[in-house]
Design an enzyme around this catalytic site. Structure first.
Site, PDB file in Angstrom:
ATOM      1  N   THR A  55       0.752  -1.180  -0.075  1.00 44.49           N
ATOM      2  CA  THR A  55       0.094   0.125   0.122  1.00 44.49           C
ATOM      3  C   THR A  55       0.807   1.237  -0.173  1.00 44.49           C
ATOM      4  OG1 THR A  55      -0.092  -0.641   2.282  1.00 44.49           O
ATOM      5  CG2 THR A  55      -1.979  -0.970   1.074  1.00 44.49           C
TER       6      THR A  55
ATOM      7  N   PHE B 162      -8.000   5.205   3.708  1.00 45.67           N
ATOM      8  CA  PHE B 162      -7.621   4.372   4.796  1.00 45.67           C
ATOM      9  C   PHE B 162      -8.729   3.423   5.324  1.00 45.67           C
ATOM     10  CE2 PHE B 162      -3.994   7.565   4.678  1.00 45.67           C
ATOM     11  CZ  PHE B 162      -3.147   6.601   4.593  1.00 45.67           C
TER      12      PHE B 162
ATOM     13  N   CYS C  41      -7.635   1.593   8.946  1.00 48.30           N
ATOM     14  CA  CYS C  41      -6.251   1.063   8.567  1.00 48.30           C
ATOM     15  C   CYS C  41      -5.580   1.637  10.337  1.00 48.30           C
ATOM     16  CB  CYS C  41      -5.619   2.034   7.766  1.00 48.30           C
ATOM     17  SG  CYS C  41      -3.912   1.642   7.718  1.00 48.30           S
TER      18      CYS C  41
END
Ligand code: HEM
Length: 458
Positions: free
Chosen positions: A268, A395, A402
């Site tokens: 990511t 996110f 996240c």
């Protein structure tokens, strides 16, 4: 009154399987969004999927009283290696709650600040490499950024050096992981019976799984044999106790979570770094403004932790990069009960609702007439905070959002500021237009640059 959810024409037995590009599903999801608008449904060989594409619908399904994360078929395959680690745990699994409560504090902004020196250490390895290869060397930034993010993650969270910059090719873990995630995606799109007869693919899948799990075994055994004073994430995993239950993490869950951090944390972030260079190279005025900010605030000296909060334009660039190219472009939730979306689209309890974040980030109702344009100015402090809730969701959302966001944020700030401080970056092919590669995440494909050392820089 309910309104039917639009759907592309379907073929008997396989439904809409052929509507999805096997190598680049996100491209098909986006084309279908252009064609059908805010919502559509797909039948993937009997498995129903509803896809939402606008801010209004994303905001609606981001209500944890009505919807919760669902482990998509792709993530179900990833569970073959990551088990009930944080990323792939089902919402009702007790180890998710345990690990979430024990590990959240390790990723506070304060703790991530303490990782600054280790992040700089790994970044300096990239700087040295590009410096020594010189201005004529062709660089594949996605590959070098993957080395940075993998090494930074293992050093900062596990005090373990993978030394990827001393290897000719990608680290064997990174290679195994890329292939494992790619095959996880393919397996999730094939009808079940086909997977059982793909003998070669299955053998390779198991081999990649073993390569990844062997590395986390090594890391755990190494720490047990050589206890360290460093209070890193691994230390917390091995010794932390949950205040609510008094329980610690079982050994197999520690391994699943070590693997989870390596998987969820590095592709990511390296994708985000690579997209950042792409957008800056294609938008010279943004590159000029960012370079000016870095030169003015940091100048010729090495970056220090206090600089992280002094670069507002860099922050806006990062937000805009993740708006246009969220490296994890889709997530899945499911309704807790049968319900209506926008009061008119009927969806059943437990059906997969895929959130196409990349499409919602281009919603003209939020981002105006030029949503395709890379314009960091729209993401400056003040304007960013004034965006409607849930308009920017790279996110994820809520409890299952996240955990590594402050980690990724600081790492990208360090790498971009240091790279632009030290080099003039140029495109190998000035006519290059963005192509994508997709596994669980997306990143630019066939994107090459040269890095010309700037005179007089440290
Ligand atoms: C979850 C994106 C960096 C660890 C997520 C989710 C997204 C995301 C969208 C939610 C997924 C879902 O709802 O299914 C990103 C992006 C990153 C990044 C765009 C970088 C630019 C990191 C890093 C780490 C990390 C550096 C580790 C240090 C995780 C974990 C989860 C997660 C463990 C699962 C959290 C849970 O469900 O409890 N990430 N991530 N991520 N991320 Fe990240």
């Amino acid at each position: 009154m309910t309104v039917p959810i639009p759907a592309p024409p379907s073929i008997p037995f396989i439904g809409n399987v052929t509507a999805l590009d096997k190598e680049l599903p996100i491209k098909s999801f986006n084309l279908l969004a252009d064609q059908y608008g805010e919502i559509y449904q797909l039948n993937l060989a009997g498995r129903m999927l509803v896809v939402v594409n606008t801010h209004e619908l994303v905001a609606e399904v981001s209500d944890e009283k009505r919807f919760m994360k669902k482990i998509s078929p792709g993530l179900l395959e990833v569970r073959n290696a990551a088990g009930d680690g944080l990323f792939t745990a089902h919402p009702d699994e007790p180890n998710w709650h345990l690990a979430h409560r024990i590990l959240m504090p390790a990723f506070s902004t304060m703790n991530v600040r303490n990782m600054f020196d280790d992040m700089m250490d790994i970044t300096s390895q990239l700087i040295m490499k590009w410096d020594r290869f010189g201005p004529n060397h062709l660089i594949d930034p996605a590959s070098d950024f993957t080395k940075i993010t993998l090494d930074a993650l293992s050093l900062c969270t596990m005090s373990y050096r993978l030394n990827s910059f001393y290897l000719e090719d990608a680290h064997p873990f990174a290679k195994a992981m890329g292939d494992f995630l790619g095959e996880s995606g393919h397996r999730s799109m094939r009808p079940g019976f086909m997977n059982t007869v793909m003998y070669n693919q299955n053998a390779k899948f198991q081999q990649d799984r073993a390569t990844m799990l062997n590395l986390v075994d090594d890391i755990l055994v190494n720490r047990k044999e050589h206890p360290s004073d460093k209070k890193d994430l691994l230390h917390l995993m091995m010794t932390g106790k949950d205040k609510e239950t008094g329980l610690g993490l079982p050994d197999d869950n520690i391994k699943f979570n070590l693997l989870t951090f390596l998987i969820a944390g590095h592709e990511t972030t390296s994708g985000m770094l690579t997209f950042s260079l792409y957008y800056l190279l294609k938008n010279p005025e943004a590159m000029r403004r960012l370079r000016e900010e870095i030169d003015e605030k940091i100048g010729d000296r090495p970056m220090v932790v206090e600089d992280v909060h002094k670069l507002p334009y860099l922050l806006a660039v990062m937000r805009e990069v993740l708006r246009l190219s969220p490296s994890a472009p889709m997530r899945t939730v499911a309704p807790l009960e049968d319900t209506l979306l926008k009061g008119k689209y009927a969806v059943q309890k437990d059906i997969s609702l895929t959130v196409n974040v990349a499409a919602a980030h281009r919603d003209p109702k939020v981002y105006g007439p030029d949503p395709e344009k890379f314009r960091p100015e729209r993401m400056m402090d003040g304007k960013f905070q004034a965006l409607p809730a849930n308009a920017w969701q790279p996110f994820g959302f809520g409890m299952r959002g996240c955990i590594g966001r402050p980690f990724a944020w600081q790492e990208v700030q360090i790498v971009l500021a240091t790279v632009l401080q030290r080099f003039d970056i140029v495109l190998q092919d000035p006519a290059y237009e963005l192509q994508l590669k997709q596994t669980l995440t997306i990143k630019p494909k066939n994107f090459y640059i040269r890095a010309i050392p700037r005179a007089g820089k440290p």
